[in-house]
Write a protein that holds these residues in place. Sequence first.
Motif, PDB file in Angstrom:
ATOM      1  N   GLY A   1       0.816  -1.195   0.000  1.00  0.00           N
ATOM      2  CA  GLY A   1       0.000   0.000   0.000  1.00  0.00           C
ATOM      3  C   GLY A   1       0.842   1.234   0.000  1.00  0.00           C
ATOM      4  N   ALA A   2       0.220   2.386  -0.193  1.00  0.00           N
ATOM      5  CA  ALA A   2       0.933   3.639  -0.269  1.00  0.00           C
ATOM      6  C   ALA A   2       1.443   4.012   1.110  1.00  0.00           C
ATOM      7  CB  ALA A   2       0.021   4.720  -0.815  1.00  0.00           C
ATOM      8  N   GLY A   3       2.620   4.613   1.123  1.00  0.00           N
ATOM      9  CA  GLY A   3       3.181   5.109   2.370  1.00  0.00           C
ATOM     10  C   GLY A   3       2.767   6.542   2.603  1.00  0.00           C
ATOM     11  N   VAL A   4       3.467   7.213   3.486  1.00  0.00           N
ATOM     12  CA  VAL A   4       3.219   8.624   3.759  1.00  0.00           C
ATOM     13  C   VAL A   4       3.798   9.435   2.605  1.00  0.00           C
ATOM     14  CG1 VAL A   4       3.664  10.540   5.331  1.00  0.00           C
ATOM     15  CG2 VAL A   4       3.335   8.214   6.242  1.00  0.00           C
ATOM     16  N   SER A  27      -3.425   5.587   4.961  1.00  0.00           N
ATOM     17  CA  SER A  27      -4.872   5.516   5.163  1.00  0.00           C
ATOM     18  C   SER A  27      -5.206   4.759   6.450  1.00  0.00           C
ATOM     19  CB  SER A  27      -5.507   4.794   3.969  1.00  0.00           C
ATOM     20  OG  SER A  27      -6.901   4.657   4.157  1.00  0.00           O
ATOM     21  N   GLY A  28      -6.059   5.382   7.251  1.00  0.00           N
ATOM     22  CA  GLY A  28      -6.492   4.743   8.485  1.00  0.00           C
ATOM     23  C   GLY A  28      -5.670   5.099   9.706  1.00  0.00           C
ATOM     24  N   SER A  94       3.147   9.127  10.333  1.00  0.00           N
ATOM     25  CA  SER A  94       1.839   8.716  10.837  1.00  0.00           C
ATOM     26  C   SER A  94       1.955   7.354  11.505  1.00  0.00           C
ATOM     27  CB  SER A  94       0.791   8.685   9.719  1.00  0.00           C
ATOM     28  OG  SER A  94       1.010   7.612   8.817  1.00  0.00           O
ATOM     29  N   SER A  95       1.023   7.094  12.393  1.00  0.00           N
ATOM     30  CA  SER A  95       0.952   5.781  13.031  1.00  0.00           C
ATOM     31  C   SER A  95      -0.510   5.470  13.307  1.00  0.00           C
ATOM     32  CB  SER A  95       1.775   5.744  14.320  1.00  0.00           C
ATOM     33  OG  SER A  95       1.208   6.557  15.321  1.00  0.00           O
ATOM     34  N   SER A  96      -0.780   4.201  13.559  1.00  0.00           N
ATOM     35  CA  SER A  96      -2.177   3.795  13.732  1.00  0.00           C
ATOM     36  C   SER A  96      -2.751   4.331  15.025  1.00  0.00           C
ATOM     37  CB  SER A  96      -2.315   2.280  13.659  1.00  0.00           C
ATOM     38  OG  SER A  96      -1.441   1.673  14.574  1.00  0.00           O
ATOM     39  N   MET A  97      -1.882   4.522  16.033  1.00  0.00           N
ATOM     40  CA  MET A  97      -2.306   5.149  17.283  1.00  0.00           C
ATOM     41  C   MET A  97      -1.172   5.986  17.798  1.00  0.00           C
ATOM     42  SD  MET A  97      -4.360   2.256  19.421  1.00  0.00           S
ATOM     43  CE  MET A  97      -4.249   3.258  20.900  1.00  0.00           C
TER      44      MET A  97
END
Lengths: 118, 113
Positions: A1-4, A27-28, A94-97
Amino acid sequence: GAGVSQTPSNKVTEKGKYVELRCDPISGHTALYWYRQSLGQGPEFLIYFQGTGAADDSGLPNDRFFAVRPEGSVSTLKIQRTERGDSAVYLCASSSMGLAGPSYNEQFFGPGTRLTVL
Amino acid sequence: SQQGEEDPQALSIQEGENATMNCSYKTSINNLQWYRQNSGRGLVHLILIRSNEREKHSGRLRVTLDTSKKSSSLLITASRAADTASYFCATVDGNSGYSTLTFGKGTMLLVSP
């Protein structure tokens, strides 16, 4: 998937001008971070978003710097009245949390925007 | 502000040799991480060690953590020319509850063929 992803990759501007730097996180990912890296130094934290809100903006150097994340995804770092000392690579991650708990969520970094203020 | 210092600032070795980089920090931490950066751009996460761990391995990487001395080391074994990069340690504060990273100034590693 695409990164940042970050745009532009390079930005040259004149002292006193206004610039906007954009970050598209994975994303997400709910957590988004901005860092600034001067030549020969490690990255320095600027601001952290959890969703749409800035949970920690203690790293912004002064009120010329401002960042938004209106829909909890894309973020824009805005710099007013740029100064030569603002020249640096601006990194987004970015990170998921974003919480430092037992389940650490890795930060994924974008390629950065190199800002040069003449 | 930077959390601490890496040393050495620069390291030059031959392929096949081991490279050791050290990092010191100042405050209590939740975890410590090592990152690699090529050409002053994208940072790549290498390894994370939590404050209650003392040693961690990942492939050719070995990280140690000594919280009593507030220091960590990164060992790259059997180095390759492709390992040439800048290496940064970064800490997550132990009190804030957030995962913002505080980086050191980095070590520039040059591995010659």
